[in-house]
Design a protein around this motif. Structure first.
Motif, PDB file in Angstrom:
ATOM      1  N   ILE A   1      -1.728 -63.870 -36.907  1.00 54.98           N
ATOM      2  CA  ILE A   1      -1.804 -63.335 -35.606  1.00 54.98           C
ATOM      3  C   ILE A   1      -3.166 -63.444 -34.747  1.00 54.98           C
ATOM      4  O   ILE A   1      -4.112 -63.239 -34.990  1.00 54.98           O
ATOM      5  CB  ILE A   1      -1.345 -61.558 -35.756  1.00 54.98           C
ATOM      6  CG1 ILE A   1       0.083 -61.479 -36.686  1.00 54.98           C
ATOM      7  CG2 ILE A   1      -1.409 -60.833 -34.265  1.00 54.98           C
ATOM      8  CD1 ILE A   1       0.106 -59.923 -36.897  1.00 54.98           C
ATOM      9  N   ALA A   2      -2.859 -63.872 -33.617  1.00 59.64           N
ATOM     10  CA  ALA A   2      -4.095 -64.388 -32.706  1.00 59.64           C
ATOM     11  C   ALA A   2      -5.208 -63.117 -32.691  1.00 59.64           C
ATOM     12  O   ALA A   2      -4.932 -62.100 -32.445  1.00 59.64           O
ATOM     13  CB  ALA A   2      -3.661 -64.662 -31.566  1.00 59.64           C
TER      14      ALA A   2
ATOM     15  N   MET B   1      -5.817 -58.378 -31.373  1.00 61.44           N
ATOM     16  CA  MET B   1      -6.261 -57.427 -31.833  1.00 61.44           C
ATOM     17  C   MET B   1      -7.376 -56.426 -30.877  1.00 61.44           C
ATOM     18  O   MET B   1      -7.778 -55.171 -31.145  1.00 61.44           O
ATOM     19  CB  MET B   1      -6.891 -57.495 -33.302  1.00 61.44           C
ATOM     20  CG  MET B   1      -6.205 -58.078 -34.265  1.00 61.44           C
ATOM     21  SD  MET B   1      -4.699 -56.972 -34.726  1.00 61.44           S
ATOM     22  CE  MET B   1      -3.174 -57.647 -33.812  1.00 61.44           C
ATOM     23  N   GLN B   2      -7.624 -56.973 -29.765  1.00 60.95           N
ATOM     24  CA  GLN B   2      -8.695 -56.398 -29.052  1.00 60.95           C
ATOM     25  C   GLN B   2      -8.123 -56.105 -27.594  1.00 60.95           C
ATOM     26  O   GLN B   2      -8.637 -55.618 -26.549  1.00 60.95           O
ATOM     27  CB  GLN B   2      -9.820 -57.587 -28.765  1.00 60.95           C
ATOM     28  CG  GLN B   2     -10.692 -57.607 -30.123  1.00 60.95           C
ATOM     29  CD  GLN B   2     -11.732 -58.690 -29.987  1.00 60.95           C
ATOM     30  OE1 GLN B   2     -11.814 -58.966 -28.827  1.00 60.95           O
ATOM     31  NE2 GLN B   2     -12.175 -59.140 -30.816  1.00 60.95           N
ATOM     32  N   ASN B   3      -6.928 -55.818 -27.571  1.00 61.61           N
ATOM     33  CA  ASN B   3      -6.161 -55.592 -26.226  1.00 61.61           C
ATOM     34  C   ASN B   3      -4.837 -54.702 -26.513  1.00 61.61           C
ATOM     35  O   ASN B   3      -3.821 -55.066 -27.100  1.00 61.61           O
ATOM     36  CB  ASN B   3      -5.592 -57.060 -25.505  1.00 61.61           C
ATOM     37  CG  ASN B   3      -5.289 -56.577 -24.063  1.00 61.61           C
ATOM     38  OD1 ASN B   3      -4.157 -55.901 -23.984  1.00 61.61           O
ATOM     39  ND2 ASN B   3      -5.772 -57.092 -23.290  1.00 61.61           N
TER      40      ASN B   3
ATOM     41  N   GLN C   1      -1.376 -56.479 -25.483  1.00 60.44           N
ATOM     42  CA  GLN C   1      -0.883 -57.318 -26.288  1.00 60.44           C
ATOM     43  C   GLN C   1      -0.602 -56.933 -27.606  1.00 60.44           C
ATOM     44  O   GLN C   1       0.279 -57.319 -28.138  1.00 60.44           O
ATOM     45  CB  GLN C   1      -2.227 -58.149 -26.372  1.00 60.44           C
ATOM     46  CG  GLN C   1      -2.359 -59.202 -25.119  1.00 60.44           C
ATOM     47  CD  GLN C   1      -3.542 -60.204 -25.301  1.00 60.44           C
ATOM     48  OE1 GLN C   1      -4.574 -59.919 -25.827  1.00 60.44           O
ATOM     49  NE2 GLN C   1      -3.216 -61.436 -25.061  1.00 60.44           N
ATOM     50  N   LEU C   2      -1.174 -55.661 -28.055  1.00 59.84           N
ATOM     51  CA  LEU C   2      -0.685 -55.188 -29.359  1.00 59.84           C
ATOM     52  C   LEU C   2       0.653 -54.534 -29.320  1.00 59.84           C
ATOM     53  O   LEU C   2       1.556 -54.913 -30.246  1.00 59.84           O
ATOM     54  CB  LEU C   2      -1.579 -54.139 -29.739  1.00 59.84           C
ATOM     55  CG  LEU C   2      -2.973 -54.503 -30.362  1.00 59.84           C
ATOM     56  CD1 LEU C   2      -4.108 -53.248 -30.506  1.00 59.84           C
ATOM     57  CD2 LEU C   2      -2.753 -55.031 -31.834  1.00 59.84           C
TER      58      LEU C   2
ATOM     59  N   TYR D   1       0.896 -53.539 -39.986  1.00 60.98           N
ATOM     60  CA  TYR D   1      -0.462 -53.676 -39.908  1.00 60.98           C
ATOM     61  C   TYR D   1      -0.700 -53.478 -38.342  1.00 60.98           C
ATOM     62  O   TYR D   1      -1.894 -52.880 -37.776  1.00 60.98           O
ATOM     63  CB  TYR D   1      -0.521 -55.165 -40.226  1.00 60.98           C
ATOM     64  CG  TYR D   1      -1.956 -55.536 -39.645  1.00 60.98           C
ATOM     65  CD1 TYR D   1      -3.349 -55.249 -40.448  1.00 60.98           C
ATOM     66  CD2 TYR D   1      -2.199 -56.613 -38.754  1.00 60.98           C
ATOM     67  CE1 TYR D   1      -4.585 -55.711 -40.157  1.00 60.98           C
ATOM     68  CE2 TYR D   1      -3.191 -57.128 -38.422  1.00 60.98           C
ATOM     69  CZ  TYR D   1      -4.347 -56.660 -39.251  1.00 60.98           C
ATOM     70  OH  TYR D   1      -5.660 -57.148 -38.696  1.00 60.98           O
ATOM     71  N   ILE D   2       0.246 -54.027 -37.569  1.00 62.09           N
ATOM     72  CA  ILE D   2      -0.074 -53.744 -36.155  1.00 62.09           C
ATOM     73  C   ILE D   2      -0.060 -52.283 -35.564  1.00 62.09           C
ATOM     74  O   ILE D   2      -0.910 -52.073 -34.675  1.00 62.09           O
ATOM     75  CB  ILE D   2       0.829 -54.795 -35.281  1.00 62.09           C
ATOM     76  CG1 ILE D   2       0.734 -56.101 -35.421  1.00 62.09           C
ATOM     77  CG2 ILE D   2       0.936 -54.572 -33.754  1.00 62.09           C
ATOM     78  CD1 ILE D   2       2.057 -57.056 -35.084  1.00 62.09           C
TER      79      ILE D   2
END
Length: 220
Positions: free
Chosen positions: A136-137, A141-143, A146-147, A203-204
């Motif tokens: 997963i890019a 994980m920082q947006n 996008q998550l 996880y997400i």
């Protein structure tokens, strides 16, 4: 200078300083108020104060001068009176300095918050790589947006895999015995994919919660 003149002089100095403080507090930009809302700008021995507004310090200085006046009236020891005068002087100096450093304090606080965000993102990036979900890019994980997009994507994948498993189960029930093994292998493969997809979903979801908790405090 007699004791009455001393007290009157201090009160006059405080009146002048109070006007500067009132003007300072009235002209504070909203951004500085927000950045400094939880910041202690003084040593606790000088003032008990949080945030960008400085008028609480004026009120505490008023009380210090009142206390000095009582000490003088009751003719307390010179050492005690001298300590009170020194403390009042230190408070005047600190408050005057603070009037000119609010903008600087706000910039420092902004830099500290940015540093905390970068550190948080770096920790999240390391945890992401160590999680086994490096496919997963990392940028996802920082947006937050996008998550949620990634979560929706995996939920759709899981639904399609479940449908595929149902189709294969139906095929298995109706196929000839000699064809069952390949179909069973396909079902096993789909279950593995579904398990991995569900792990990614969990996880997400965890990353969304971890991402939003610190950002709620930053954006108050």
């Amino acid at each position: 200078m007699n004791t009455n003149q001393l007290v009157q002089r201090l009160r006059e100095q405080l009146r002048q300083l109070e006007q500067e403080v009132l003007q300072h507090d009235a002209s504070l930009p909203a951004a500085q108020r927000k950045l400094l809302q939880d910041t202690e700008r003084f040593n606790s021995e000088l003032f008990i104060q949080h945030g960008a507004q400085l008028y609480p310090c004026v009120e505490q200085l008023h009380k210090s001068i009142d206390q000095l006046e009582k000490q003088l009236r009751h003719q307390l020891a010179q050492h005690t009176i001298a300590l009170s005068c020194e403390r009042i002087q230190d408070r005047f100096v600190a408050l005057k300095r603070a009037l000119g450093t609010t903008g600087l304090n706000a910039r420092v606080q902004k830099l500290q918050q940015a540093s905390k965000r970068r550190s948080y993102q770096q920790r999240q990036g390391r945890r992401h790589q160590e999680s086994g979900f490096g496919w997963i890019a990392a940028g996802v994980m920082q947006n937050s947006h996008q998550l949620y997009e990634e979560l929706n994507k995996h939920l759709n994948w899981a639904k399609k895999i479940e449908q595929k498993i149902e189709q294969l189960q139906s095929k298995l029930e109706n196929c000839h015995s000699t064809d069952k093994i390949p179909v069973q292998n396909d079902i096993l493969l789909m279950h593995r994919r579904l398990g991995k997809c569900r792990q990614a979903i969990s996880y997400i979801e965890d990353r969304i919660q971890a991402f939003e908790r610190p950002h709620q405090s930053y954006n108050r």
